[in-house]
Design a protein around this motif. Sequence first.
Motif, PDB file in Angstrom:
ATOM      1  N   ILE A  80       0.858  -1.184   0.000  1.00 49.20           N
ATOM      2  CA  ILE A  80       0.000   0.000   0.000  1.00 49.20           C
ATOM      3  C   ILE A  80       0.896   1.237   0.000  1.00 49.20           C
ATOM      4  N   SER A  81       0.844   2.022  -1.074  1.00 49.76           N
ATOM      5  CA  SER A  81       1.660   3.227  -1.169  1.00 49.76           C
ATOM      6  C   SER A  81       1.119   4.300  -0.226  1.00 49.76           C
ATOM      7  N   VAL A  82       2.031   4.852   0.552  1.00 44.60           N
ATOM      8  CA  VAL A  82       1.676   5.889   1.530  1.00 44.60           C
ATOM      9  C   VAL A  82       2.574   7.093   1.284  1.00 44.60           C
ATOM     10  N   ASP A  83       2.016   8.290   1.417  1.00 45.79           N
ATOM     11  CA  ASP A  83       2.733   9.517   1.052  1.00 45.79           C
ATOM     12  C   ASP A  83       3.930   9.816   1.940  1.00 45.79           C
ATOM     13  N   SER A  84       3.815   9.544   3.229  1.00 42.23           N
ATOM     14  CA  SER A  84       4.874   9.952   4.151  1.00 42.23           C
ATOM     15  C   SER A  84       5.019   8.953   5.288  1.00 42.23           C
ATOM     16  N   LEU A  85       6.160   9.056   5.969  1.00 43.28           N
ATOM     17  CA  LEU A  85       6.410   8.197   7.126  1.00 43.28           C
ATOM     18  C   LEU A  85       5.404   8.494   8.234  1.00 43.28           C
ATOM     19  N   ALA A  86       5.041   9.759   8.402  1.00 48.47           N
ATOM     20  CA  ALA A  86       4.082  10.134   9.452  1.00 48.47           C
ATOM     21  C   ALA A  86       2.737   9.448   9.227  1.00 48.47           C
ATOM     22  N   LYS A  87       2.281   9.398   7.975  1.00 58.35           N
ATOM     23  CA  LYS A  87       1.012   8.737   7.669  1.00 58.35           C
ATOM     24  C   LYS A  87       1.123   7.227   7.871  1.00 58.35           C
ATOM     25  N   ALA A  88       2.277   6.659   7.540  1.00 54.58           N
ATOM     26  CA  ALA A  88       2.484   5.223   7.753  1.00 54.58           C
ATOM     27  C   ALA A  88       2.474   4.893   9.236  1.00 54.58           C
ATOM     28  N   GLN A  89       3.104   5.752  10.049  1.00 53.56           N
ATOM     29  CA  GLN A  89       3.124   5.529  11.495  1.00 53.56           C
ATOM     30  C   GLN A  89       1.719   5.633  12.081  1.00 53.56           C
ATOM     31  N   LYS A  90       0.935   6.588  11.573  1.00 51.68           N
ATOM     32  CA  LYS A  90      -0.449   6.700  12.031  1.00 51.68           C
ATOM     33  C   LYS A  90      -1.245   5.458  11.625  1.00 51.68           C
ATOM     34  N   GLY A  91      -0.995   4.950  10.415  1.00 45.92           N
ATOM     35  CA  GLY A  91      -1.674   3.739   9.963  1.00 45.92           C
ATOM     36  C   GLY A  91      -1.320   2.533  10.815  1.00 45.92           C
ATOM     37  N   MET A  92      -0.074   2.450  11.252  1.00 44.31           N
ATOM     38  CA  MET A  92       0.314   1.349  12.135  1.00 44.31           C
ATOM     39  C   MET A  92      -0.324   1.509  13.513  1.00 44.31           C
ATOM     40  N   LYS A  93      -0.468   2.757  13.963  1.00 44.48           N
ATOM     41  CA  LYS A  93      -1.140   3.014  15.236  1.00 44.48           C
ATOM     42  C   LYS A  93      -2.616   2.621  15.154  1.00 44.48           C
ATOM     43  N   ASP A  94      -3.202   2.830  13.966  1.00 44.47           N
ATOM     44  CA  ASP A  94      -4.612   2.478  13.747  1.00 44.47           C
ATOM     45  C   ASP A  94      -4.793   1.020  13.325  1.00 44.47           C
ATOM     46  N   LYS A  95      -3.686   0.255  13.324  1.00 45.96           N
ATOM     47  CA  LYS A  95      -3.697  -1.176  12.970  1.00 45.96           C
ATOM     48  C   LYS A  95      -4.127  -1.412  11.519  1.00 45.96           C
ATOM     49  N   ASP A  96      -3.671  -0.515  10.625  1.00 46.68           N
ATOM     50  CA  ASP A  96      -3.925  -0.695   9.198  1.00 46.68           C
ATOM     51  C   ASP A  96      -2.808  -1.474   8.519  1.00 46.68           C
ATOM     52  N   TYR A  97      -1.587  -1.385   9.054  1.00 49.75           N
ATOM     53  CA  TYR A  97      -0.428  -2.025   8.436  1.00 49.75           C
ATOM     54  C   TYR A  97       0.333  -2.841   9.476  1.00 49.75           C
ATOM     55  N   TYR A  98       0.859  -3.983   9.028  1.00 47.14           N
ATOM     56  CA  TYR A  98       1.703  -4.805   9.893  1.00 47.14           C
ATOM     57  C   TYR A  98       3.147  -4.317   9.892  1.00 47.14           C
ATOM     58  N   ALA A  99       3.504  -3.549   8.880  1.00 46.84           N
ATOM     59  CA  ALA A  99       4.874  -3.053   8.778  1.00 46.84           C
ATOM     60  C   ALA A  99       4.908  -1.911   7.770  1.00 46.84           C
ATOM     61  N   ALA A 100       6.064  -1.263   7.681  1.00 44.22           N
ATOM     62  CA  ALA A 100       6.261  -0.192   6.703  1.00 44.22           C
ATOM     63  C   ALA A 100       7.665  -0.295   6.135  1.00 44.22           C
ATOM     64  N   PHE A 101       7.767  -0.159   4.815  1.00 42.87           N
ATOM     65  CA  PHE A 101       9.032  -0.186   4.079  1.00 42.87           C
ATOM     66  C   PHE A 101       9.295   1.252   3.656  1.00 42.87           C
ATOM     67  N   VAL A 102      10.294   1.898   4.277  1.00 39.58           N
ATOM     68  CA  VAL A 102      10.495   3.337   4.110  1.00 39.58           C
ATOM     69  C   VAL A 102      11.854   3.610   3.470  1.00 39.58           C
ATOM     70  N   ILE A 103      11.845   4.443   2.417  1.00 40.72           N
ATOM     71  CA  ILE A 103      13.071   4.886   1.753  1.00 40.72           C
ATOM     72  C   ILE A 103      13.283   6.360   2.112  1.00 40.72           C
ATOM     73  N   PRO A 104      14.366   6.698   2.833  1.00 42.64           N
ATOM     74  CA  PRO A 104      14.581   8.078   3.286  1.00 42.64           C
ATOM     75  C   PRO A 104      14.919   9.041   2.143  1.00 42.64           C
ATOM     76  N   LYS A 105      15.003  10.330   2.487  1.00 44.75           N
ATOM     77  CA  LYS A 105      15.187  11.388   1.499  1.00 44.75           C
ATOM     78  C   LYS A 105      16.505  11.284   0.737  1.00 44.75           C
ATOM     79  N   SER A 106      17.570  10.901   1.413  1.00 48.41           N
ATOM     80  CA  SER A 106      18.902  10.920   0.797  1.00 48.41           C
ATOM     81  C   SER A 106      19.290   9.598   0.153  1.00 48.41           C
ATOM     82  N   PHE A 107      18.324   8.736  -0.141  1.00 55.05           N
ATOM     83  CA  PHE A 107      18.647   7.397  -0.633  1.00 55.05           C
ATOM     84  C   PHE A 107      19.403   7.454  -1.964  1.00 55.05           C
TER      85      PHE A 107
END
Length: 391
Positions: A80-107
Motif C-alpha cells: 500500500i503506497s503511503v505519502d509519508s512516514l508520518a502517515k504510515a506511522q499513524k496507519g500502524m497506530k490504527d492497525k492498518d499495516y503490519y509493517a512499513a518499508f520506508v526509503i529516506p530522502k537521501s537514498f
Amino acid sequence: MFKHKLVFISPIIILAVITLFSLTMIPSVSPSPKELPIALVNEDTGVSLPDQSQVNMGKQMIERVQSQSVPGKVAPVKWISVDSLAKAQKGMKDKDYYAAFVIPKSFSENQLSLQTPKPMSPEIQLYINQGMNSLAANAAGQILDGIVEGVNEGVRTQLLSSLSAGDAKLTVEQAAMIVEPIHKKVVNVNQIGTKSANGNAPVSLFQPVWMASIGGAVLVFFALQKSFLTGRKQKSAGISAAIGIGAIMALLAGFWTTWFANSVIGLAIPNFSDTALFISLAYFTYFLLISAVLSWLGMKGIPIFVLTLFFGLPLLAMPKEFMSSFYQDWVNPWLPMRPMIDGLRDLLFFGKGFEWSHSVEALTFIAIGSLLVLCGSILKKDRRLPEQPIG
C-alpha cells in the motif's frame, strides 16, 4: 455389561469426540500469510545528474518491489503506497499495516556515492508493528529482510561490475560497503515488550475470563431454577437480580484478573484500572450472552460455548491474513471473543485507554442483544409443574 447399548456405541462416541476436537487444529496447520498489508513509503528526493536528468532510485525500488507480485496468485504481501512516514506511522497506530518499508530522502544521493572514494551507505528503514500481531509481525519482518537482501545482492553485483569495468581500485571505505551496500534499520513500533507472553497476553487473559463467565452464568442459572419463580413479576425480579449479581461478579473478575496477571503471573499491564474495567465489561457481556442462551435452552446450551472456545481459540492468536477464506469470512468475524482480544491489544500494546472504540462498541451491542434475549425469556411458558402441598 454387554447387554447395554452404551457399551457398543462408546467406540463411536470416542471416535466422534476425537474427530470433532481434531478439527480445531485445521486453522493452525501450516498457516501462511496472504496479502499482509504493508505500507510503502518513498521519501527519496532524488538527484540531478551532470546531464541535467533526474534520477530517483527510491521510486525505482518501489516499482521493483510492487512488480514482484505474480498475476493470478495470491501474494503474501499487499503493498500500500503511503505519502509519508508520518502517515504510515499513524496507519500502524490504527492497525492498518503490519509493517512499513520506508526509503529516506537521501537514498539516491547516498547510493550514487557508493562509486566514489568516499561512499555514504544508503539506508532502508523497516518499521515492524509488533503489537498488531506477533505472528504477522515476524512474517512481515522476514519478508522485508528478504527484499533488502535481494536489493543488496543486486547493488553489490552492479557496484562490482562498474568498478571492474573502470579498472578502479577499491578504497577501504568502498570495500567495507561491498558486504552490505544498503544499510537496513529495523524499528519496532507498538512493542510487545518482554512480559507479554510473546505477544499472546490478550489470549492468555481471555481464557480464564471466558471460563469464569460460563461458571458464573451456570451458578446463577441454577439459583434461579431452584427458586421456582412463577409469573412474569417474579421472573422479572429474578432476572433483574441475576443481572445485578452478574455486574458485581464482572467487577470482581475484571480487577482480580488484572491484579493476578500483573502481580502474580508477571504480565505487563500499562494501565491497571482501564484494563480492569475493560475486562469487567467483557465478563459482563459474556455472562449476559451465556445467561440468555441458558434461559431458553437450559444446560443444553453449555456445549455451544465450550465448542466455541475450542474452535475459536486457535484463531484468536492468528491474524486473519493467515486464515483460509472460509475461516476468514465465516468464522472469525462471528467469534464473540474477538472484540475482547482486539481491545486488550489496544490497551496493552497501543497505549490506549478504556474509551469508546470498535471493541467496546462490539461488546456493548452483544451485551444489549443478550440482555433483550434474556428478558424475553420472561414470556416463555414454564413447563414445570408447581409443587403440590403436603397433606
